[in-house]
Motif scaffolding. Structure first.
Motif, short mmCIF file in Angstrom:
data_model
loop_
_atom_site.label_atom_id
_atom_site.label_comp_id
_atom_site.label_asym_id
_atom_site.label_seq_id
_atom_site.Cartn_x
_atom_site.Cartn_y
_atom_site.Cartn_z
N ALA A 1 9.67 73.14 -23.26
CA ALA A 1 9.29 71.73 -23.14
C ALA A 1 9.04 71.36 -21.69
CB ALA A 1 10.38 70.83 -23.72
N PRO A 2 7.93 70.64 -21.39
CA PRO A 2 7.65 70.20 -20.02
C PRO A 2 8.50 68.99 -19.66
CG PRO A 2 5.93 69.39 -21.48
CD PRO A 2 6.86 70.21 -22.33
N LEU A 3 9.74 69.21 -19.28
CA LEU A 3 10.70 68.13 -19.08
C LEU A 3 10.21 67.09 -18.08
CD1 LEU A 3 14.07 70.14 -19.01
CD2 LEU A 3 12.89 69.11 -20.96
N ASP A 4 9.49 67.52 -17.04
CA ASP A 4 9.02 66.60 -16.01
C ASP A 4 7.96 65.64 -16.54
OD1 ASP A 4 10.71 67.77 -14.22
OD2 ASP A 4 9.17 69.04 -13.29
N ALA A 5 7.37 65.95 -17.71
CA ALA A 5 6.27 65.13 -18.23
C ALA A 5 6.66 64.34 -19.47
CB ALA A 5 5.07 66.03 -18.55
N LEU A 6 7.94 64.27 -19.79
CA LEU A 6 8.36 63.63 -21.03
C LEU A 6 9.03 62.27 -20.82
CD1 LEU A 6 9.67 66.69 -23.09
CD2 LEU A 6 7.50 65.46 -23.33
N GLY A 7 8.97 61.73 -19.63
CA GLY A 7 9.50 60.39 -19.40
C GLY A 7 11.00 60.29 -19.54
N LEU A 8 11.71 61.35 -19.19
CA LEU A 8 13.16 61.37 -19.33
C LEU A 8 13.83 60.68 -18.13
CD1 LEU A 8 13.52 65.09 -20.49
CD2 LEU A 8 13.31 63.05 -21.92
N THR A 9 15.03 60.20 -18.37
CA THR A 9 15.81 59.55 -17.32
C THR A 9 16.93 60.47 -16.85
OG1 THR A 9 15.34 57.32 -18.15
CG2 THR A 9 17.29 57.58 -16.76
N GLU A 10 17.12 60.57 -15.54
CA GLU A 10 18.17 61.42 -15.00
C GLU A 10 19.43 60.60 -14.72
OE1 GLU A 10 19.06 64.48 -11.25
OE2 GLU A 10 17.06 63.62 -11.54
N ARG A 11 20.56 61.15 -15.15
CA ARG A 11 21.85 60.52 -14.87
C ARG A 11 22.89 61.63 -14.72
NH1 ARG A 11 24.37 55.64 -15.10
NH2 ARG A 11 26.58 55.59 -15.68
N ARG A 12 23.60 61.61 -13.58
CA ARG A 12 24.61 62.63 -13.29
C ARG A 12 24.04 64.04 -13.45
NH1 ARG A 12 29.55 60.25 -12.76
NH2 ARG A 12 29.83 58.17 -13.71
N SER A 13 22.83 64.22 -12.91
CA SER A 13 22.14 65.52 -12.88
C SER A 13 21.70 66.01 -14.25
CB SER A 13 23.01 66.60 -12.22
OG SER A 13 23.33 66.22 -10.89
N LEU B 1 19.36 65.01 -17.98
CA LEU B 1 18.21 64.24 -18.43
C LEU B 1 18.40 63.80 -19.87
CD1 LEU B 1 15.35 66.52 -17.02
CD2 LEU B 1 16.25 64.41 -15.99
N ALA B 2 17.85 62.63 -20.21
CA ALA B 2 17.91 62.13 -21.58
C ALA B 2 16.72 61.21 -21.83
CB ALA B 2 19.22 61.39 -21.85
N GLY B 3 16.22 61.23 -23.05
CA GLY B 3 15.11 60.35 -23.39
C GLY B 3 14.64 60.56 -24.81
N GLU B 4 13.97 59.55 -25.36
CA GLU B 4 13.39 59.64 -26.69
C GLU B 4 12.02 60.31 -26.59
OE1 GLU B 4 13.34 55.72 -28.23
OE2 GLU B 4 15.51 55.48 -28.17
N VAL B 5 11.73 61.24 -27.49
CA VAL B 5 10.47 61.98 -27.45
C VAL B 5 9.84 62.03 -28.83
CG1 VAL B 5 11.15 63.40 -25.47
CG2 VAL B 5 11.65 64.20 -27.79
N ASP B 6 8.54 62.21 -28.84
CA ASP B 6 7.76 62.42 -30.07
C ASP B 6 6.93 63.67 -29.80
OD1 ASP B 6 5.96 62.41 -32.16
OD2 ASP B 6 5.55 60.26 -32.06
#
Length: 244
Positions: free
Chosen positions: A199-211, A213-218
Motif C-alpha cells: 500500500a502507498p501509505l504516503d498517498a492515502l491521506g493518513l494521519t501520523e500520531r506517536r510515529s 499512521l491511521a486513516g479511513e481508506v477505500d
C-alpha cells in the motif's frame, strides 16, 4: 527506447510535432474520458492538498525533475513544461511508464494517465499508473461493491479482488486493515484485521500520531489468509484524514 501506449490515446486527439535538427517531440494533446480523469489545467483550478486526482496529460522529465502539463511551453528541444501551468511530480517510476527519449538530450516525454495526490498547490505525489490499472487484470475494480474486512474474510476467495472500506492502522510500522479501532493511543486495530502489503501509505491521506499512521481508506485488495495485497484505489473513492 520505449514508445508510449497508443492504446491510451482517443481518436479525437490532435497531434503535433516539434522539430529541431533530427530530434522530435511525440506528445499528443491530453485526453479527458468522462470517467473522472482531468487535465492539469482542470486540476489546478480546484484541487487542494490531500486530494487524489486522476490526470491525463503530458509528462516531461529533464534534469532530475518530472512535470505534468497539458502542452509544452515552447518549441525547443528538449520540450519542457512551464512552471505556472504544470505540476511537479514526486516519486515517478520512470521505468514503468512508456516514455520516449528526446534525442540525446537525456530528457523523456510521454502521454500518461496517472493518479496523483496533491501535497502543495503545484506539487503532487505519484500514486499509480491509471492506464495499467485499466488493463483486464485489474479492471474489475470498477464494478466491485465496497465491503468490510469481516465480510471480505468470510466471502472472498484467495487471490480474488475485493473493494474494502476500512481503517488502515500501522502498528510498529506494520500496516493493518480493520473495521474499527481500539480505544488506545496510538490507535490499534480491533479484530478481525489483516496485514496489508504494497500500500502507498504516503498517498492515502493518513494521519501520523506517536510515529504511527491511521486513516479511513477505500481500496481494492486481494486476500491470502490474513494478508491483503494492495491493488489500487476504490472506484470514485476519496481518502479521509482522521483527526489525531
Amino acid at each position: 527506447m520505449s514508445r508510449f501506449r497508443a492504446a491510451t490515446a482517443v481518436a479525437s486527439v490532435a497531434a503535433f510535432l516539434l522539430v529541431a535538427g533530427c530530434s522530435s517531440s511525440t506528445a499528443e494533446r491530453p485526453r479527458t474520458d468522462g470517467q473522472g480523469a482531468r487535465t492539469v489545467d482542470e486540476a489546478l483550478k480546484d484541487a487542494e492538498p490531500g486530494d487524489v486526482v486522476r490526470i491525463q496529460s503530458f509528462l516531461f522529465f529533464w534534469r532530475d525533475e518530472a512535470r505534468l502539463c497539458d502542452r509544452p511551453a515552447g518549441d525547443s528541444i528538449p520540450s519542457y513544461c512551464g512552471e505556472l501551468d504544470s505540476l511537479v511530480v514526486q516519486g515517478v517510476p520512470l521505468d514503468e511508464l512508456d516514455l520516449v527519449e528526446q534525442g540525446d538530450t537525456g530528457a523523456l516525454e510521454g502521454n500518461v494517465d496517472v493518479v496523483v495526490k496533491f501535497v502543495e498547490e503545484r506539487v503532487v505525489d505519484f500514486v499509480e499508473d491509471a492506464s495499467a490499472a485499466d488493463e483486464p487484470t485489474s479492471s474489475s475494480s470498477a464494478v466491485l461493491e465496497p465491503t468490510s474486512i469481516r465480510e471480505a474474510l468470510a466471502s472472498v476467495e484467495p487471490g480474488e479482488q475485493a473493494r474494502v472500506q476500512a481503517v488502515l492502522v500501522t502498528e510498529d510500522d506494520v500496516p493493518f486493515l480493520c473495521d474499527s479501532v481500539e480505544d488506545s493511543d496510538p490507535e490499534q486495530c480491533s479484530e478481525p484485521s489483516v496485514e496489508i502489503v504494497g500500500a502507498p501509505l504516503d498517498a492515502l491521506g493518513l494521519t501520523e500520531r506517536r510515529s504511527e499512521l491511521a486513516g479511513e481508506v477505500d481500496i481494492v485488495i486481494t486476500l491470502e489468509g490474513k494478508t491483503a495485497t494492495f491493488v489500487g484505489l476504490g472506484t470514485g473513492s476519496e481518502t479521509t484524514t482522521r483527526e489525531p
